[in-house]
Design an enzyme around this catalytic site. Structure first.
Site, PDB file in Angstrom:
ATOM      1  N   ASN A 229      34.907  24.285  45.751  1.00  8.58           N
ATOM      2  CA  ASN A 229      36.308  23.950  45.509  1.00  8.58           C
ATOM      3  C   ASN A 229      36.462  22.423  45.412  1.00  8.58           C
ATOM      4  O   ASN A 229      36.047  21.691  46.316  1.00  8.58           O
ATOM      5  CB  ASN A 229      37.172  24.505  46.647  1.00  8.58           C
ATOM      6  CG  ASN A 229      38.641  24.544  46.299  1.00  8.58           C
ATOM      7  OD1 ASN A 229      39.194  23.569  45.789  1.00  8.58           O
ATOM      8  ND2 ASN A 229      39.278  25.662  46.574  1.00  8.58           N
ATOM      9  N   ASP A 230      37.026  21.979  44.295  1.00 11.14           N
ATOM     10  CA  ASP A 230      37.188  20.538  44.078  1.00 11.14           C
ATOM     11  C   ASP A 230      38.223  19.919  45.018  1.00 11.14           C
ATOM     12  O   ASP A 230      38.311  18.703  45.144  1.00 11.14           O
ATOM     13  CB  ASP A 230      37.585  20.269  42.618  1.00 11.14           C
ATOM     14  CG  ASP A 230      36.548  20.821  41.634  1.00 11.14           C
ATOM     15  OD1 ASP A 230      35.347  20.616  41.871  1.00 11.14           O
ATOM     16  OD2 ASP A 230      36.949  21.464  40.644  1.00 11.14           O
TER      17      ASP A 230
ATOM     18  N   HIS B 244      37.198  41.060  56.484  1.00  9.33           N
ATOM     19  CA  HIS B 244      36.839  40.687  57.845  1.00  9.33           C
ATOM     20  C   HIS B 244      35.557  41.423  58.208  1.00  9.33           C
ATOM     21  O   HIS B 244      35.513  42.660  58.143  1.00  9.33           O
ATOM     22  CB  HIS B 244      37.944  41.107  58.826  1.00  9.33           C
ATOM     23  CG  HIS B 244      39.141  40.203  58.816  1.00  9.33           C
ATOM     24  ND1 HIS B 244      40.396  40.610  59.181  1.00  9.33           N
ATOM     25  CD2 HIS B 244      39.238  38.896  58.492  1.00  9.33           C
ATOM     26  CE1 HIS B 244      41.235  39.585  59.087  1.00  9.33           C
ATOM     27  NE2 HIS B 244      40.563  38.542  58.659  1.00  9.33           N
TER      28      HIS B 244
ATOM     29  N   CYS C 178      38.106  29.078  33.018  1.00  5.30           N
ATOM     30  CA  CYS C 178      37.465  29.713  31.873  1.00  5.30           C
ATOM     31  C   CYS C 178      36.092  29.081  31.592  1.00  5.30           C
ATOM     32  O   CYS C 178      35.889  27.890  31.845  1.00  5.30           O
ATOM     33  CB  CYS C 178      38.362  29.593  30.629  1.00  5.30           C
ATOM     34  SG  CYS C 178      39.621  30.871  30.501  1.00  5.30           S
TER      35      CYS C 178
ATOM     36  N   HIS D  77      40.309  35.349  39.987  1.00  2.00           N
ATOM     37  CA  HIS D  77      39.455  34.565  40.887  1.00  2.00           C
ATOM     38  C   HIS D  77      39.855  34.773  42.332  1.00  2.00           C
ATOM     39  O   HIS D  77      40.963  35.196  42.635  1.00  2.00           O
ATOM     40  CB  HIS D  77      39.552  33.070  40.556  1.00  2.00           C
ATOM     41  CG  HIS D  77      40.889  32.473  40.918  1.00  2.00           C
ATOM     42  ND1 HIS D  77      42.026  32.670  40.158  1.00  2.00           N
ATOM     43  CD2 HIS D  77      41.272  31.705  41.973  1.00  2.00           C
ATOM     44  CE1 HIS D  77      43.043  32.038  40.721  1.00  2.00           C
ATOM     45  NE2 HIS D  77      42.622  31.455  41.836  1.00  2.00           N
TER      46      HIS D  77
ATOM     47  N   GLY E  79      51.218  32.318  45.513  1.00  2.00           N
ATOM     48  CA  GLY E  79      50.747  30.946  45.437  1.00  2.00           C
ATOM     49  C   GLY E  79      49.463  30.759  44.656  1.00  2.00           C
ATOM     50  O   GLY E  79      48.875  29.680  44.691  1.00  2.00           O
TER      51      GLY E  79
ATOM     52  N   HIS F 119      39.949  35.533  30.743  1.00  2.00           N
ATOM     53  CA  HIS F 119      41.156  34.953  31.308  1.00  2.00           C
ATOM     54  C   HIS F 119      42.279  35.981  31.450  1.00  2.00           C
ATOM     55  O   HIS F 119      43.182  35.826  32.278  1.00  2.00           O
ATOM     56  CB  HIS F 119      41.620  33.801  30.400  1.00  2.00           C
ATOM     57  CG  HIS F 119      42.766  33.028  30.941  1.00  2.00           C
ATOM     58  ND1 HIS F 119      42.623  32.067  31.924  1.00  2.00           N
ATOM     59  CD2 HIS F 119      44.101  33.078  30.661  1.00  2.00           C
ATOM     60  CE1 HIS F 119      43.817  31.553  32.209  1.00  2.00           C
ATOM     61  NE2 HIS F 119      44.727  32.144  31.463  1.00  2.00           N
TER      62      HIS F 119
ATOM     63  N   GLN G 170      59.095  42.743  61.201  1.00  2.00           N
ATOM     64  CA  GLN G 170      59.957  43.925  61.100  1.00  2.00           C
ATOM     65  C   GLN G 170      59.794  44.525  59.721  1.00  2.00           C
ATOM     66  O   GLN G 170      59.559  43.811  58.742  1.00  2.00           O
ATOM     67  CB  GLN G 170      61.415  43.497  61.338  1.00  2.00           C
ATOM     68  CG  GLN G 170      62.434  44.616  61.350  1.00  2.00           C
ATOM     69  CD  GLN G 170      62.988  44.953  59.971  1.00  2.00           C
ATOM     70  OE1 GLN G 170      62.836  44.160  59.033  1.00  2.00           O
ATOM     71  NE2 GLN G 170      63.599  46.104  59.834  1.00  2.00           N
TER      72      GLN G 170
ATOM     73  N   GLU H 151      61.835  37.611  62.246  1.00  2.00           N
ATOM     74  CA  GLU H 151      60.373  37.688  62.157  1.00  2.00           C
ATOM     75  C   GLU H 151      59.690  36.368  62.478  1.00  2.00           C
ATOM     76  O   GLU H 151      58.576  36.354  62.977  1.00  2.00           O
ATOM     77  CB  GLU H 151      60.014  38.159  60.751  1.00  2.00           C
ATOM     78  CG  GLU H 151      60.945  39.303  60.436  1.00  2.00           C
ATOM     79  CD  GLU H 151      60.682  39.953  59.132  1.00  2.00           C
ATOM     80  OE1 GLU H 151      61.230  39.445  58.150  1.00  2.00           O
ATOM     81  OE2 GLU H 151      59.966  40.938  59.102  1.00  2.00           O
TER      82      GLU H 151
ATOM     83  N   SER I 206      47.157  29.664  41.863  1.00  2.00           N
ATOM     84  CA  SER I 206      47.421  28.515  41.010  1.00  2.00           C
ATOM     85  C   SER I 206      47.108  28.802  39.558  1.00  2.00           C
ATOM     86  O   SER I 206      47.347  27.966  38.695  1.00  2.00           O
ATOM     87  CB  SER I 206      46.577  27.331  41.492  1.00  2.00           C
ATOM     88  OG  SER I 206      45.213  27.692  41.473  1.00  2.00           O
TER      89      SER I 206
ATOM     90  N   HIS J 265      36.031  45.478  57.212  1.00  2.00           N
ATOM     91  CA  HIS J 265      37.245  46.040  56.607  1.00  2.00           C
ATOM     92  C   HIS J 265      37.911  44.986  55.730  1.00  2.00           C
ATOM     93  O   HIS J 265      37.648  43.796  55.868  1.00  2.00           O
ATOM     94  CB  HIS J 265      38.221  46.527  57.684  1.00  2.00           C
ATOM     95  CG  HIS J 265      38.643  45.457  58.646  1.00  2.00           C
ATOM     96  ND1 HIS J 265      37.879  45.067  59.722  1.00  2.00           N
ATOM     97  CD2 HIS J 265      39.743  44.662  58.681  1.00  2.00           C
ATOM     98  CE1 HIS J 265      38.489  44.096  60.380  1.00  2.00           C
ATOM     99  NE2 HIS J 265      39.627  43.824  59.757  1.00  2.00           N
TER     100      HIS J 265
ATOM    101  N   CYS K  13      42.680  26.424  30.837  1.00  2.00           N
ATOM    102  CA  CYS K  13      42.385  27.013  32.152  1.00  2.00           C
ATOM    103  C   CYS K  13      41.156  26.343  32.759  1.00  2.00           C
ATOM    104  O   CYS K  13      40.124  26.238  32.114  1.00  2.00           O
ATOM    105  CB  CYS K  13      42.131  28.508  31.986  1.00  2.00           C
ATOM    106  SG  CYS K  13      41.440  29.274  33.453  1.00  2.00           S
TER     107      CYS K  13
ATOM    108  N   HIS L 216      43.835  33.372  35.887  1.00  2.00           N
ATOM    109  CA  HIS L 216      42.436  33.757  35.642  1.00  2.00           C
ATOM    110  C   HIS L 216      41.917  34.489  36.885  1.00  2.00           C
ATOM    111  O   HIS L 216      42.097  33.999  38.002  1.00  2.00           O
ATOM    112  CB  HIS L 216      41.597  32.503  35.356  1.00  2.00           C
ATOM    113  CG  HIS L 216      40.248  32.815  34.821  1.00  2.00           C
ATOM    114  ND1 HIS L 216      39.860  32.486  33.538  1.00  2.00           N
ATOM    115  CD2 HIS L 216      39.194  33.463  35.369  1.00  2.00           C
ATOM    116  CE1 HIS L 216      38.626  32.911  33.337  1.00  2.00           C
ATOM    117  NE2 HIS L 216      38.200  33.502  34.443  1.00  2.00           N
TER     118      HIS L 216
END
Ligand code: H2U
Ligand code: ZN
Length: 345
Positions: free
Chosen positions: A76-77, A280, A54, A165, A158, A114, A322, A316, A160, A295, A51, A163
């Protein structure tokens, strides 16, 4: 025949985004021939040598994570936004306009473990995540007008890596949705002299049927205009503009209500409930922003089982969102869901 929101197709207005959603409550008893299987328990070890989140492990860019013991943030890489972009506008007011964007993206590890999720972490550990969100927001807010804290949980959304995060992206422009919320809250304040989301929370508290959870500082509702089947909105009960403004008591209460909500979500279909969530708060643009109320949105995709998700397709993509199950029904099912995690039963 008298019109009935629980039986007749109707459209509901989203006051925060100035858009409409189609509700088809009569369809919830249509036949379903798809799968409704339960998923096997996801058993992970406390530490995964492969991971990239970790403690002590090496990430894609060759950097090594420290042996962190609570939370950990890093750049972020594969950041979607970058700090060093020359300011530019191209295309003028033509059909081919572009504007440069400056920003920073970070990954926020919620725990060294993890095998956990926010729902399974202790109140003290979740409180540290709230502190991390607030500290990161205030640091990035000093340089960027919009700071977006969010979490994608689960393969279906999505994510990735399982762990625990989240992410934070800060930009020198408000995103399109943020800009619409800003505009709607401002217009409401100018028209009524009161705050849109504070009025909304107060009225939902009185009506009760869309309330899911409540404590001294916070209220969770299935919003009247919700799009996703089990979408919720987390609202402070007193005026708060942004995460860093939350006091000690409000942060502890936040940990408690987050845990309560996420455990209920997991219990709904006895699965680690996938979702995208995010905060937000008022932009860091130097303005007074009294029209803003902090919120969090939770957008879970699941519809009727651990594997059947709602697709935003067809009508949609082309006309408007909907839903079948009403927000009132979703709130009732979430209220009934246990606050003891199914893995502990
Ligand atoms: P998601 O699970 O929401 O995709 O977030 C994980 C992020 O982690 C993702 O944006 C980053 C990816 O760019 N990442 C790193 O920064 N370093 C790595 O070694 C792998 C992934
Ligand atoms: Zn890990």
């Amino acid at each position: 025949m008298t019109f009935d929101l629980t039986r007749h197709p109707h459209r509901r207005y989203n006051a925060l985004l100035d858009e409409w959603i189609l509700v088809s409550p009569h369809r919830t008893n249509r036949p379903w021939q798809g799968g409704v299987e339960k998923l096997p328990l996801d058993r992970r070890s406390r530490y995964d040598p492969k991971c990239y989140l970790c403690p002590g492990n090496t990430r894609a860019n060759g950097e090594r994570n420290p042996e962190y013991e609570s939370t950990f943030a890093f750049i972020n890489d594969f950041a979607a936004v970058l700090p060093d972009v020359p300011p530019a506008q191209t295309g003028g007011e033509s059909l081919f306009r572009a504007r440069s964007v400056r920003g920073e993206a970070r990954v926020l590890c919620f725990s060294p473990r993890h095998d956990l999720t926010l729902a399974e972490m202790s109140l003290g550990e979740i409180r540290l995540v709230a502190d991390l969100w607030a500290a990161q927001t205030s640091e990035l807010g000093a340089r960027y007008c919009w700071v977006q804290v969010f979490e994608n949980r689960g393969d279906m959304m999505g994510a990735s890596n399982p762990h625990p995060h989240g992410q934070i992206w800060a930009t020198d422009r408000l995103g399109a949705i943020a800009a619409r919320e800003d505009q709607q809250q401002r217009a409401y304040q100018e028209r009524n002299g009161t705050n849109l989301l504070r009025d909304y929370a107060h009225q939902e508290g009185q009506i009760g049927e869309r309330c899911v959870l409540e404590n001294a500082s916070w209220l969770v509702v299935a919003p009247y205009w919700a799009v996703w089947p089990f979408e919720t909105l987390l609202l402070p009960k007193s005026p708060v503009r942004c995460l860093p403004d939350l006091g000690d008591g409000q942060r502890n209460d936040l940990a408690a209500i987050l845990k309560g909500l996420l455990v209920k979500y997991d219990n709904l279909f006895e699965v680690s409930f996938p979702y995208s969530m995010g905060w937000h708060g008022a932009p860091y643009d130097g303005a007074d922003n009294a029209h803003w109320q902090l919120h969090a949105h939770f957008f879970p995709p699941l519809l009727r089982s651990a594997t059947v998700k709602k697709f935003m397709v067809g009508y949609e993509m082309l006309a408007e969102a909907q839903r079948d199950i009403t927000p009132e029904e979703a709130a009732s099912r979430l209220r009934q869901a246990s606050e003891v995690h199914f893995k502990l039963r």
